[in-house]
Design a protein around this motif. Structure first.
Motif, PDB file in Angstrom:
ATOM      1  N   PHE A  30     -12.713  -5.261   9.013  1.00 51.91           N
ATOM      2  CA  PHE A  30     -11.496  -5.000   8.250  1.00 51.91           C
ATOM      3  C   PHE A  30     -11.766  -5.035   6.754  1.00 51.91           C
ATOM      4  CE2 PHE A  30      -8.141  -6.246  11.664  1.00 51.91           C
ATOM      5  CZ  PHE A  30      -8.466  -5.097  12.364  1.00 51.91           C
ATOM      6  N   ARG A  31     -12.696  -5.858   6.339  1.00 58.48           N
ATOM      7  CA  ARG A  31     -13.073  -5.926   4.919  1.00 58.48           C
ATOM      8  C   ARG A  31     -13.733  -4.617   4.490  1.00 58.48           C
ATOM      9  NH1 ARG A  31     -13.283  -6.758   0.237  1.00 58.48           N
ATOM     10  NH2 ARG A  31     -14.486  -8.307  -0.860  1.00 58.48           N
ATOM     11  N   LEU A  32     -14.567  -4.063   5.375  1.00 54.39           N
ATOM     12  CA  LEU A  32     -15.227  -2.798   5.063  1.00 54.39           C
ATOM     13  C   LEU A  32     -14.232  -1.638   5.001  1.00 54.39           C
ATOM     14  CD1 LEU A  32     -18.483  -3.135   7.192  1.00 54.39           C
ATOM     15  CD2 LEU A  32     -18.261  -3.325   4.708  1.00 54.39           C
ATOM     16  N   VAL A  33     -13.195  -1.692   5.843  1.00 56.58           N
ATOM     17  CA  VAL A  33     -12.176  -0.652   5.835  1.00 56.58           C
ATOM     18  C   VAL A  33     -11.424  -0.674   4.512  1.00 56.58           C
ATOM     19  CG1 VAL A  33      -9.970   0.040   6.873  1.00 56.58           C
ATOM     20  CG2 VAL A  33     -11.905  -0.509   8.318  1.00 56.58           C
ATOM     21  N   GLY A  34     -11.184  -1.841   3.990  1.00 58.44           N
ATOM     22  CA  GLY A  34     -10.493  -1.977   2.710  1.00 58.44           C
ATOM     23  C   GLY A  34      -9.114  -2.557   2.885  1.00 58.44           C
ATOM     24  N   ARG A  35      -8.766  -3.447   1.985  1.00 58.77           N
ATOM     25  CA  ARG A  35      -7.491  -4.145   2.106  1.00 58.77           C
ATOM     26  C   ARG A  35      -6.306  -3.248   1.803  1.00 58.77           C
ATOM     27  NH1 ARG A  35     -10.209  -5.903  -2.346  1.00 58.77           N
ATOM     28  NH2 ARG A  35      -9.128  -5.748  -4.314  1.00 58.77           N
ATOM     29  N   LYS A  36      -6.512  -2.209   1.013  1.00 61.95           N
ATOM     30  CA  LYS A  36      -5.404  -1.335   0.671  1.00 61.95           C
ATOM     31  C   LYS A  36      -4.808  -0.705   1.933  1.00 61.95           C
ATOM     32  CE  LYS A  36      -6.077   2.904  -0.831  1.00 61.95           C
ATOM     33  NZ  LYS A  36      -5.278   3.909  -0.185  1.00 61.95           N
ATOM     34  N   GLU A  37      -5.674  -0.349   2.860  1.00 66.15           N
ATOM     35  CA  GLU A  37      -5.200   0.302   4.071  1.00 66.15           C
ATOM     36  C   GLU A  37      -4.288  -0.593   4.899  1.00 66.15           C
ATOM     37  OE1 GLU A  37      -8.025   0.921   2.691  1.00 66.15           O
ATOM     38  OE2 GLU A  37      -8.064   3.089   2.642  1.00 66.15           O
ATOM     39  N   PHE A  38      -4.463  -1.909   4.803  1.00 66.71           N
ATOM     40  CA  PHE A  38      -3.649  -2.818   5.595  1.00 66.71           C
ATOM     41  C   PHE A  38      -2.442  -3.350   4.838  1.00 66.71           C
ATOM     42  CE2 PHE A  38      -7.658  -2.842   7.892  1.00 66.71           C
ATOM     43  CZ  PHE A  38      -7.190  -2.531   9.147  1.00 66.71           C
ATOM     44  N   ALA A  39      -2.257  -2.917   3.601  1.00 62.69           N
ATOM     45  CA  ALA A  39      -1.090  -3.351   2.830  1.00 62.69           C
ATOM     46  C   ALA A  39       0.170  -2.661   3.321  1.00 62.69           C
ATOM     47  CB  ALA A  39      -1.288  -3.061   1.341  1.00 62.69           C
ATOM     48  N   ARG A  40       0.015  -1.517   3.930  1.00 65.49           N
ATOM     49  CA  ARG A  40       1.165  -0.787   4.468  1.00 65.49           C
ATOM     50  C   ARG A  40       0.918  -0.570   5.958  1.00 65.49           C
ATOM     51  NH1 ARG A  40      -1.844   2.664   1.140  1.00 65.49           N
ATOM     52  NH2 ARG A  40      -2.885   4.250   2.359  1.00 65.49           N
ATOM     53  N   TRP A  41       1.674  -1.243   6.765  1.00 66.79           N
ATOM     54  CA  TRP A  41       1.486  -1.171   8.211  1.00 66.79           C
ATOM     55  C   TRP A  41       2.220   0.034   8.760  1.00 66.79           C
ATOM     56  CZ3 TRP A  41      -1.590  -4.271  11.150  1.00 66.79           C
ATOM     57  CH2 TRP A  41      -2.156  -5.356  10.493  1.00 66.79           C
ATOM     58  N   GLY A  42       1.478   0.921   9.373  1.00 71.67           N
ATOM     59  CA  GLY A  42       2.047   2.080  10.035  1.00 71.67           C
ATOM     60  C   GLY A  42       1.756   2.005  11.518  1.00 71.67           C
ATOM     61  N   VAL A  43       2.177   3.007  12.251  1.00 74.51           N
ATOM     62  CA  VAL A  43       1.962   3.034  13.698  1.00 74.51           C
ATOM     63  C   VAL A  43       0.474   2.977  14.017  1.00 74.51           C
ATOM     64  CG1 VAL A  43       2.236   4.450  15.769  1.00 74.51           C
ATOM     65  CG2 VAL A  43       4.108   4.252  14.146  1.00 74.51           C
ATOM     66  N   SER A  44      -0.340   3.742  13.286  1.00 71.87           N
ATOM     67  CA  SER A  44      -1.776   3.752  13.583  1.00 71.87           C
ATOM     68  C   SER A  44      -2.401   2.378  13.327  1.00 71.87           C
ATOM     69  CB  SER A  44      -2.494   4.825  12.764  1.00 71.87           C
ATOM     70  OG  SER A  44      -2.359   4.569  11.387  1.00 71.87           O
ATOM     71  N   ASP A  45      -1.893   1.642  12.340  1.00 72.68           N
ATOM     72  CA  ASP A  45      -2.408   0.302  12.064  1.00 72.68           C
ATOM     73  C   ASP A  45      -2.083  -0.656  13.205  1.00 72.68           C
ATOM     74  OD1 ASP A  45      -3.305   1.047   9.463  1.00 72.68           O
ATOM     75  OD2 ASP A  45      -1.243   0.843   8.760  1.00 72.68           O
ATOM     76  N   ILE A  46      -0.888  -0.555  13.732  1.00 72.04           N
ATOM     77  CA  ILE A  46      -0.476  -1.425  14.836  1.00 72.04           C
ATOM     78  C   ILE A  46      -1.272  -1.082  16.093  1.00 72.04           C
ATOM     79  CG2 ILE A  46       1.463  -2.023  16.350  1.00 72.04           C
ATOM     80  CD1 ILE A  46       3.252  -1.620  13.798  1.00 72.04           C
ATOM     81  N   VAL A  47      -1.486   0.201  16.326  1.00 70.95           N
ATOM     82  CA  VAL A  47      -2.301   0.626  17.470  1.00 70.95           C
ATOM     83  C   VAL A  47      -3.721   0.084  17.314  1.00 70.95           C
ATOM     84  CG1 VAL A  47      -3.354   2.632  18.595  1.00 70.95           C
ATOM     85  CG2 VAL A  47      -0.925   2.653  18.027  1.00 70.95           C
ATOM     86  N   LEU A  48      -4.286   0.206  16.111  1.00 71.94           N
ATOM     87  CA  LEU A  48      -5.628  -0.301  15.860  1.00 71.94           C
ATOM     88  C   LEU A  48      -5.685  -1.806  16.116  1.00 71.94           C
ATOM     89  CD1 LEU A  48      -8.543   0.042  14.792  1.00 71.94           C
ATOM     90  CD2 LEU A  48      -7.617  -0.375  12.514  1.00 71.94           C
ATOM     91  N   LEU A  49      -4.726  -2.536  15.614  1.00 71.84           N
ATOM     92  CA  LEU A  49      -4.691  -3.978  15.813  1.00 71.84           C
ATOM     93  C   LEU A  49      -4.632  -4.318  17.306  1.00 71.84           C
ATOM     94  CD1 LEU A  49      -4.594  -6.733  14.404  1.00 71.84           C
ATOM     95  CD2 LEU A  49      -2.115  -6.541  14.422  1.00 71.84           C
ATOM     96  N   PHE A  50      -3.789  -3.608  18.041  1.00 79.57           N
ATOM     97  CA  PHE A  50      -3.682  -3.835  19.484  1.00 79.57           C
ATOM     98  C   PHE A  50      -5.012  -3.559  20.181  1.00 79.57           C
ATOM     99  CE2 PHE A  50      -2.952  -2.070  23.737  1.00 79.57           C
ATOM    100  CZ  PHE A  50      -2.396  -3.179  24.346  1.00 79.57           C
ATOM    101  N   LEU A  51      -5.662  -2.452  19.829  1.00 80.83           N
ATOM    102  CA  LEU A  51      -6.929  -2.095  20.476  1.00 80.83           C
ATOM    103  C   LEU A  51      -8.047  -3.073  20.102  1.00 80.83           C
ATOM    104  CD1 LEU A  51      -6.805   1.785  20.214  1.00 80.83           C
ATOM    105  CD2 LEU A  51      -6.442   0.359  22.247  1.00 80.83           C
ATOM    106  N   VAL A  52      -8.049  -3.535  18.872  1.00 86.98           N
ATOM    107  CA  VAL A  52      -9.058  -4.514  18.464  1.00 86.98           C
ATOM    108  C   VAL A  52      -8.883  -5.803  19.262  1.00 86.98           C
ATOM    109  CG1 VAL A  52      -9.764  -6.033  16.561  1.00 86.98           C
ATOM    110  CG2 VAL A  52      -9.512  -3.581  16.170  1.00 86.98           C
TER     111      VAL A  52
END
Length: 162
Positions: A30-52
């Motif tokens: 998640f650090r490599l992906v970048g924190r900016k991407e996780f500042a705004r939670w969208g559907v794809s972020d929630i799906v990613l979190l679930f799959l992880v």
């Protein structure tokens, strides 16, 4: 009561090791992906979190379905999260290492394009934050920062922003 419910198949030290390893590895990813991407939670972020979490589950507890193993794994994860929170609250160096440095995107009205490129913040995205403050132009911005949380703080000329 079924004793298999409480009898772990894995030794507790292995569960602690597995949980700690997976926790640290996911933190790194998640650090490599970048924190900016996780500042705004969208559907794809929630799906990613679930799959992880689904992918990490077997790595942490293997096929052991006992409550004891679940408690050991969850205690390890919560303990690591608490420890990282403690470290980052007491040490700027630890916060920089674990959560990332605060990056200045605009300095005295000048865009820091190299920093914006490195943090993957576009001029359009920065302008969207300025508009949320009721301003229309980047000329209204004195300073802007990408915070550790991934949010963007704007300091307007002649006043403070969000």
């Amino acid at each position: 009561m079924d004793s298999a419910l409480w009898r772990p198949e894995l030794p507790p030290w292995e569960v602690v090791f597995r949980a700690a390893f997976v926790y640290l590895f996911v933190q790194l990813l998640f650090r490599l992906v970048g924190r900016k991407e996780f500042a705004r939670w969208g559907v794809s972020d929630i799906v990613l979190l679930f799959l992880v979490t689904t992918a990490a589950r077997k790595s942490i507890v293997a096929d052991d379905a006992s409550l004891t193993t679940a408690v050991v794994a969850l205690t390890t994860l919560i303990g690591l999260d608490w420890l990282f929170s403690l470290l980052t609250s007491r040490s700027r160096r630890a916060a920089d290492l674990l959560e990332g440095r605060i990056r200045q995107l605009v300095r005295d009205g000048a865009l820091q394009r190299d920093v914006m490129r490195a943090t993957r913040v576009s001029e359009d995205e920065l302008l969207a934050h300025v508009r949320r403050l009721g301003k229309e132009s980047l000329r209204d911005v004195k300073d802007a920062f990408l915070e550790r949380s991934g949010s963007i703080t704007i300091v307007l000329r002649g006043g403070a922003g969000r």
